[in-house]
Enzyme design. Sequence first.
Site, mmCIF file in Angstrom:
data_model
loop_
_atom_site.group_PDB
_atom_site.id
_atom_site.type_symbol
_atom_site.label_atom_id
_atom_site.label_comp_id
_atom_site.label_asym_id
_atom_site.label_seq_id
_atom_site.Cartn_x
_atom_site.Cartn_y
_atom_site.Cartn_z
ATOM 1 N N HIS A 1 1.904 -7.442 14.255
ATOM 2 C CA HIS A 1 1.273 -7.185 12.962
ATOM 3 C C HIS A 1 2.336 -7.151 11.857
ATOM 4 O O HIS A 1 3.409 -6.565 12.040
ATOM 5 C CB HIS A 1 0.523 -5.851 12.991
ATOM 6 C CG HIS A 1 -0.449 -5.696 11.871
ATOM 7 N ND1 HIS A 1 -0.070 -5.305 10.613
ATOM 8 C CD2 HIS A 1 -1.796 -5.896 11.807
ATOM 9 C CE1 HIS A 1 -1.127 -5.252 9.821
ATOM 10 N NE2 HIS A 1 -2.189 -5.611 10.517
ATOM 11 N N CYS B 1 0.848 -1.202 0.000
ATOM 12 C CA CYS B 1 0.000 0.000 0.000
ATOM 13 C C CYS B 1 0.880 1.247 0.000
ATOM 14 O O CYS B 1 1.853 1.326 0.760
ATOM 15 C CB CYS B 1 -0.901 -0.009 1.234
ATOM 16 S SG CYS B 1 -1.861 1.512 1.425
ATOM 17 N N THR C 1 -0.277 2.338 9.980
ATOM 18 C CA THR C 1 -1.219 3.164 9.209
ATOM 19 C C THR C 1 -2.654 3.055 9.699
ATOM 20 O O THR C 1 -3.448 3.964 9.485
ATOM 21 C CB THR C 1 -1.174 2.773 7.722
ATOM 22 O OG1 THR C 1 -1.463 1.375 7.597
ATOM 23 C CG2 THR C 1 0.196 3.055 7.131
ATOM 24 N N GLU D 1 2.533 -5.487 9.125
ATOM 25 C CA GLU D 1 2.901 -4.145 8.677
ATOM 26 C C GLU D 1 3.963 -3.540 9.586
ATOM 27 O O GLU D 1 4.942 -2.946 9.125
ATOM 28 C CB GLU D 1 1.673 -3.231 8.643
ATOM 29 C CG GLU D 1 2.007 -1.808 8.206
ATOM 30 C CD GLU D 1 0.866 -0.830 8.415
ATOM 31 O OE1 GLU D 1 1.137 0.339 8.757
ATOM 32 O OE2 GLU D 1 -0.301 -1.225 8.236
#
Length: 707
Positions: A129, A101, A171, A131
């Site tokens: 996580h 992303c 994010t 990310e």
Amino acid sequence: MRVKVAQGAGFCFGVKRAVQMAVEAAGQGMVCSLGPLIHNPREIARLSSLVRVIDSLEEVACTNTAEAQPLPKVVIRSHGVGPQVYAQAEKLGLQLVDATCPFVQKAQRAAQQLYKDGWQVVIVGDQNHPEVAGIKAWTADTAWVAANAVEAAALPDLPKAALGLGLVAQTTQTEANLVEVLAALRGLQAKYPKICFRDTICRATRQRQEAARNLAAESDLMVVIGGKNSANTKKLVQICQECGVPALLVEGAAELPADLFDGPKGFVGVCAGASTPDWIIEEVVVKMSEQMEQKDVMEQATEVKEPEVKRNFAAEMSFVSSGSASKSAAEPKVAEEEQGPTLDQMGDDVSFEEFYNHGIKDIHRGLCVQGTVVQVRDTEMLVDIGGKSEGILPSNQLLAEEAENLREKFHVGDKFDVIVIRKENKEGYPVVSKRMVDMVKIWDKLLQLKEEDGVVTGKVVEAVKGGVLMDVGVRGFVPYSQLDTHFVDDVKVYIGKELSAKVIECDKDKNRLLLSPKQLKLEEQKKKQETIWAEIAEGQVRKGVVSRLTSFGAFVDLGGVDGLLHVSQMAWYRINQPSDVLKEGDEIEVYVLSVDPEKKKISLSLKQLIPNPWSLASEKYPVGAVVSATIMRLAPFGAFAQLEPGVEGLIHISQLDKGRVEKTEDVVAPGQVVEVKVLSVDTENKRLSLSIKELLNDSSDSEEAAE
């Protein structure tokens, strides 16, 4: 009872992009996803026939040893990965489809830059996580992770080499949690005196969370649709609960309880995580509609006065999402003249074909209408423009950058304005142009930018006589004199570069567009100079770049204003040439000695930022100490010797040798390294008395004692 779906529910931009890239790659051959493509088990199951989930790149490298069979492509999911994954893929010869992303990439770049600049990076997010793991990898795995204010307060002491804390966020974090973490860290001023914050929360995530918060505030119950392992879906549940509203998390319609609408619920809100596809949202909403309908039928069974007709639940639901196919119940009804007459209003002798054609637009040359892409081909597209047949949009009727690869740039369902340039071609299809509409919009925008003193950005595409051409949607001319603030010797170096410029002249009728990057730079320089002159003060330490060297010093660019670093302020010792210490382009920190705003003069110093070597001379060179020294200069009365840069002492001619010395050069020469004995130290006047003779005497005494 009403049901309302929150705005933005469903796939976010990053997830939708990742799924689309994976599906398109699957159409060209075998595809694997490094980890689950999205956090939604049902969508993963649906995609399983196209995309195989793997846990490591080695799995792909080992899947096929036959040279004739190409290895599968590997999709990097929207969560992103660390640099070591890209390096490993290159080593294994794997082809990657990078679906990271763009907002995650922004967080990765921010963390990497903070790490390179010397900050101790802190990531606000979930330690487990993917990310967060990916962002951490861009800091060479040195970043700390804190999920909340409590964990932030428990972080270790700052490493000595770190400038301070550099804060970034996962994010999908909520702004409230980020604010709490930042407040907790700023409360530890003694522990973390400097904090540098980079805002990396996804804008779409903010909007989704805000929509859920607003909807929860007016709901009696919130149904959150998404994977139970999805971080952003869990945060939606948390936000709803913080509003004091019960929140039910479901992965699909099968998990909806039968008694969902029991009790006094006047308003039920629905929101969905970023990994939830539209088909699952629709499935849940339809199931809710059936449950509502059954409840209403049971309650009103004795009151039915009209023939039983299945209710259109979509008409009763209030969809706030502009992407929903259903209309809002609160949306005003379209006027009858806009809807067109009904069959009854048109008369008994009207045929079905006439009634059907009533709603079809009168297609004629020059008609400007919104079109919807229904098919994308290699060199053209079919566009629904509301006529009996679709319009043909050839690639030559698109902007140049759009026409390069239609299948990548456009997709079924895309909407945009077109103008009819031919009513029918040989096959009977209307021919439309998007480029003509876009050109009008571009010229209007350029004219607006000129009137508003705005800025336009484009790429330099060609060198022509007297200047270059810059593509800003249309081609504008940039004279040589307007390219830069300095003389441009070779304009070819600008070809392919993206520049920002001011619009000097804009005439659509004459197709004349004149641009100036130079004028924009001059305005930016003026603003920077005004800011610097307003902020700079004596005693500050500032970063700068050496812009020019002279025989008497160096000029340092402090960000739009030059200051003078005199050669005497470069070091505590004598410097012959500034080029011995600095070169143009060096980035340095300087101390501001003085500022004269009226004369526009700034004096700088390097040596003020380092200790004066004479302040420690008495400790390092006590009387009686024997040290090595380098002869620097000769004088009739003796020789000057350097003990270290900035600290020199005098060897008097009488201290050069045991016997009488007529000339200094008879005993020592410049550059010669000698052993000397410290006779006296005067740090206040920066004087050292040294002796070679004393060491010779000591040596003689030792020899006599030995005999």
